[in-house]
Motif scaffolding. Structure first.
Motif, PDB file in Angstrom:
ATOM      1  N   MET A   1       1.073  -1.333   0.134  1.00 55.00           N
ATOM      2  CA  MET A   1      -0.491   0.234  -0.154  1.00 55.00           C
ATOM      3  C   MET A   1       0.366   1.340   0.026  1.00 55.00           C
ATOM      4  SD  MET A   1      -3.518   0.609   2.352  1.00 55.00           S
ATOM      5  CE  MET A   1      -3.663   2.938   2.711  1.00 55.00           C
ATOM      6  N   ALA A   2       1.841   1.556   0.382  1.00 58.21           N
ATOM      7  CA  ALA A   2       2.903   2.456   0.828  1.00 58.21           C
ATOM      8  C   ALA A   2       3.638   2.970  -1.019  1.00 58.21           C
ATOM      9  CB  ALA A   2       4.115   1.901   1.272  1.00 58.21           C
ATOM     10  N   ALA A   3       3.334   1.892  -1.541  1.00 61.55           N
ATOM     11  CA  ALA A   3       4.043   2.403  -2.846  1.00 61.55           C
ATOM     12  C   ALA A   3       3.299   2.742  -3.597  1.00 61.55           C
ATOM     13  CB  ALA A   3       3.916   1.049  -3.816  1.00 61.55           C
ATOM     14  N   ALA A   4       1.609   1.995  -4.000  1.00 59.17           N
ATOM     15  CA  ALA A   4       0.428   3.492  -3.876  1.00 59.17           C
ATOM     16  C   ALA A   4       0.343   4.072  -3.616  1.00 59.17           C
ATOM     17  CB  ALA A   4      -1.407   1.974  -3.461  1.00 59.17           C
ATOM     18  N   LYS A   5       0.191   4.512  -2.636  1.00 56.73           N
ATOM     19  CA  LYS A   5       0.293   5.818  -1.780  1.00 56.73           C
ATOM     20  C   LYS A   5       1.295   6.885  -2.586  1.00 56.73           C
ATOM     21  CE  LYS A   5      -1.789   5.139   3.179  1.00 56.73           C
ATOM     22  NZ  LYS A   5      -2.029   5.438   3.987  1.00 56.73           N
ATOM     23  N   ARG A   6       2.833   6.487  -2.722  1.00 53.31           N
ATOM     24  CA  ARG A   6       3.910   7.070  -3.251  1.00 53.31           C
ATOM     25  C   ARG A   6       3.260   7.050  -4.872  1.00 53.31           C
ATOM     26  NH1 ARG A   6       7.029   4.104  -0.216  1.00 53.31           N
ATOM     27  NH2 ARG A   6       7.631   2.469  -2.182  1.00 53.31           N
ATOM     28  N   PHE A 212     -15.121  11.120   7.900  1.00 54.21           N
ATOM     29  CA  PHE A 212     -14.472  11.700   9.443  1.00 54.21           C
ATOM     30  C   PHE A 212     -13.706  10.721   9.894  1.00 54.21           C
ATOM     31  CE2 PHE A 212     -14.006  12.704  12.908  1.00 54.21           C
ATOM     32  CZ  PHE A 212     -13.948  14.269  13.198  1.00 54.21           C
ATOM     33  N   GLY A 213     -14.335   9.255  10.373  1.00 57.83           N
ATOM     34  CA  GLY A 213     -13.304   8.535  10.300  1.00 57.83           C
ATOM     35  C   GLY A 213     -12.459   8.096   9.413  1.00 57.83           C
ATOM     36  N   LEU A 214     -12.449   8.178   7.803  1.00 59.34           N
ATOM     37  CA  LEU A 214     -11.224   7.697   7.608  1.00 59.34           C
ATOM     38  C   LEU A 214     -10.624   9.273   7.306  1.00 59.34           C
ATOM     39  CD1 LEU A 214     -10.242   5.513   5.090  1.00 59.34           C
ATOM     40  CD2 LEU A 214     -11.647   7.593   3.905  1.00 59.34           C
ATOM     41  N   LEU A 215     -10.294  10.067   7.460  1.00 66.19           N
ATOM     42  CA  LEU A 215     -10.161  11.187   7.333  1.00 66.19           C
ATOM     43  C   LEU A 215      -8.829  11.243   8.646  1.00 66.19           C
ATOM     44  CD1 LEU A 215      -8.482  14.064   6.641  1.00 66.19           C
ATOM     45  CD2 LEU A 215     -10.639  15.088   7.364  1.00 66.19           C
ATOM     46  N   ARG A 216      -9.574  10.693   9.532  1.00 65.55           N
ATOM     47  CA  ARG A 216      -8.973  10.944  11.594  1.00 65.55           C
ATOM     48  C   ARG A 216      -7.433   9.728  11.468  1.00 65.55           C
ATOM     49  NH1 ARG A 216      -9.971   7.277  15.799  1.00 65.55           N
ATOM     50  NH2 ARG A 216     -12.161   7.048  14.880  1.00 65.55           N
ATOM     51  N   ARG A 217      -8.037   8.644  10.487  1.00 66.09           N
ATOM     52  CA  ARG A 217      -6.634   7.301  10.621  1.00 66.09           C
ATOM     53  C   ARG A 217      -5.912   7.819   9.293  1.00 66.09           C
ATOM     54  NH1 ARG A 217     -12.200   4.593  10.982  1.00 66.09           N
ATOM     55  NH2 ARG A 217     -11.745   3.916   8.523  1.00 66.09           N
ATOM     56  N   PHE A 220      -2.900  12.468   7.796  1.00 67.95           N
ATOM     57  CA  PHE A 220      -1.381  13.212   7.701  1.00 67.95           C
ATOM     58  C   PHE A 220      -1.384  12.765   5.870  1.00 67.95           C
ATOM     59  CE2 PHE A 220      -0.480  13.602  11.857  1.00 67.95           C
ATOM     60  CZ  PHE A 220      -0.512  14.690  12.233  1.00 67.95           C
ATOM     61  N   SER A 221      -2.149  11.488   5.190  1.00 69.61           N
ATOM     62  CA  SER A 221      -1.557  11.092   4.000  1.00 69.61           C
ATOM     63  C   SER A 221      -2.386  11.515   3.410  1.00 69.61           C
ATOM     64  CB  SER A 221      -1.937   9.761   4.106  1.00 69.61           C
ATOM     65  OG  SER A 221      -1.446   9.340   3.171  1.00 69.61           O
ATOM     66  N   LEU A 222      -3.922  11.872   3.677  1.00 76.95           N
ATOM     67  CA  LEU A 222      -4.798  13.184   2.549  1.00 76.95           C
ATOM     68  C   LEU A 222      -4.241  14.295   2.612  1.00 76.95           C
ATOM     69  CD1 LEU A 222      -7.756  11.599   3.755  1.00 76.95           C
ATOM     70  CD2 LEU A 222      -6.760  11.063   1.869  1.00 76.95           C
ATOM     71  N   LEU A 223      -4.370  14.951   3.831  1.00 75.72           N
ATOM     72  CA  LEU A 223      -3.202  16.297   4.375  1.00 75.72           C
ATOM     73  C   LEU A 223      -2.319  16.741   3.216  1.00 75.72           C
ATOM     74  CD1 LEU A 223      -3.386  19.348   5.356  1.00 75.72           C
ATOM     75  CD2 LEU A 223      -2.832  18.456   7.339  1.00 75.72           C
ATOM     76  N   TRP A 224      -1.088  16.138   2.916  1.00 73.88           N
ATOM     77  CA  TRP A 224       0.048  15.919   2.426  1.00 73.88           C
ATOM     78  C   TRP A 224      -0.635  15.885   0.988  1.00 73.88           C
ATOM     79  CZ3 TRP A 224       3.722  18.112   0.914  1.00 73.88           C
ATOM     80  CH2 TRP A 224       5.302  18.065   0.866  1.00 73.88           C
ATOM     81  N   LEU A 225      -1.267  14.937   0.139  1.00 70.45           N
ATOM     82  CA  LEU A 225      -1.626  14.686  -0.367  1.00 70.45           C
ATOM     83  C   LEU A 225      -2.188  15.880  -1.462  1.00 70.45           C
ATOM     84  CD1 LEU A 225      -1.894  12.480  -3.091  1.00 70.45           C
ATOM     85  CD2 LEU A 225      -4.505  12.433  -2.338  1.00 70.45           C
ATOM     86  N   TYR A 226      -3.056  16.362  -0.740  1.00 69.38           N
ATOM     87  CA  TYR A 226      -3.725  18.146  -1.089  1.00 69.38           C
ATOM     88  C   TYR A 226      -3.249  19.240  -0.804  1.00 69.38           C
ATOM     89  CZ  TYR A 226      -7.894  21.449  -0.656  1.00 69.38           C
ATOM     90  OH  TYR A 226      -8.371  22.711  -0.645  1.00 69.38           O
ATOM     91  N   ASN A 284      -7.209   2.315  -3.773  1.00 70.49           N
ATOM     92  CA  ASN A 284      -5.969   1.775  -3.218  1.00 70.49           C
ATOM     93  C   ASN A 284      -6.486   1.824  -2.151  1.00 70.49           C
ATOM     94  OD1 ASN A 284      -4.683   2.043  -6.476  1.00 70.49           O
ATOM     95  ND2 ASN A 284      -3.204   4.362  -5.162  1.00 70.49           N
ATOM     96  N   TYR A 285      -7.338   2.924  -1.171  1.00 79.52           N
ATOM     97  CA  TYR A 285      -6.968   2.712  -0.262  1.00 79.52           C
ATOM     98  C   TYR A 285      -8.034   0.889   0.505  1.00 79.52           C
ATOM     99  CZ  TYR A 285      -9.210   2.653   4.549  1.00 79.52           C
ATOM    100  OH  TYR A 285      -9.673   2.705   6.136  1.00 79.52           O
TER     101      TYR A 285
END
Length: 312
Positions: A1-6, A212-217, A220-226, A284-285
């Motif tokens: 999953m890390a590769a998918a996020k990158r 909200f639960g997805l964003l809370r967990r 940082f991944s979603l914030l950095w992507l945005y 991917n998630y």
């Protein structure tokens, strides 16, 4: 999953480029609405400046003092007089709310945005997204109250303090907090729209809880992507503004118009880049979620051992 996020960041840009006609279509609508909404303002500016010597200070360069004086004259062309701008702005808002369903269906479901499928998806999700818009207005009310409280506190600090710096620093700190809250709310509702499309969920309150639960967990991944896309968009916009003000000849009206439209096109493309990246991130998630196997009772033994006979 890390590769998918990158790879989500660049894959989102590739997805926007692959289906770039969505960007061009929105840009064309924005351009047409802009021409109609500013027609009245352009006519008033022409009648005021065509026979004015002061117009040269704006035609042959950007004079800040002339611009301020133009704002202060009676019947200033810079004032919003009439309802064209308001009407077309609201119409553009409704139109974007409508087509968001088709855009996200293309990004989330990985479907080719044919005309029939696009407008079918747009109509299918329109009222769900309209209900989300009402929830968004409710959520933004406390943030608007915080902004009003900041303004009141700034006035109070200015009245009590001799130095202007404490009030300025307070406003700067409050602006950072409010901006962060607005980004979080936007991410929250962005993911809610994506979940509504991906899962075809009709209950928007349920979608908001899941988002909200997805964003809370994965904050940082979603914030950095945005933020990465936002930083690139702001950098390109600032470069275009700098080139327009300091490098472009004042007589180059056509070049100035093309540059301004290019800046708007970059802004629209960056927003779709954010939506495409968020959609790919969610795909991917979901693909990497391993469901736990259901519990099954152990199999019954094939035979039962014979009971030992009692000894006499």
């Amino acid at each position: 999953m890390a590769a998918a996020k990158r790879g989500t960041f660049f894959s989102g840009a590739g997805l926007v480029w692959q289906w770039q006609r969505l960007v061009w279509w929105i840009f064309a609508v924005c351009l047409i609405f802009g021409l109609f909404s500013t027609h009245e303002m352009t006519e008033r500016a022409s009648s005021l400046l065509d026979h004015s010597v002061a117009a040269q200070r704006l035609v042959n360069g950007f004079d800040a003092s002339a611009f301020i004086m133009l704002q202060q004259v009676p019947d200033s062309p810079l004032e919003i007089q009439g309802h064209n701008i308001v009407h077309f702005s609201l119409l553009f808002l409704v139109l974007m709310l409508f087509v968001t369903g088709g855009i996200l269906a293309a990004y989330v479901l990985d479907e080719k945005p044919t005309t029939t499928a696009f407008f079918e998806a747009s109509g299918h999700y329109f009222w769900r997204f309209f209900r989300l818009l009402i929830y968004l207005a409710i959520v933004l009310l406390p943030i608007a109250g915080l902004a009003a409280a900041t303004s009141a506190m700034y006035t109070h600090i200015e009245d009590q303090s001799i130095s202007p710096y404490p009030g300025d620093h307070f406003v700067e700190a409050a602006a950072v907090v409010i901006l962060l809250l607005l980004i979080i709310v936007r991410l929250w509702f962005d993911m809610a729209q994506i979940i509504a499309v991906a899962e075809d969920e009709k209950k928007m309150h349920r979608v908001l809880r899941r988002a909200f639960g997805l964003l809370r967990r994965n904050f940082f991944s979603l914030l950095w992507l945005y933020l990465r896309v936002s930083i690139i968009a702001w950098a390109l916009f600032a470069f275009g503004l700098y080139f327009w003000m300091f490098r472009l000849s004042p007589q180059s009206n056509v070049a100035a118009f093309l540059l301004s439209q290019l800046m708007i096109l970059v802004w629209l493309g960056a927003r779709l880049w954010q939506r495409a990246s968020e959609s790919l991130w969610y795909r991917n998630y979901q693909a990497n979620q391993v469901s736990e196997p259901a519990w099954t009772p152990p199999p019954a033994p094939m035979y039962m051992p014979a009971a030992a006979e009692p000894q006499p």
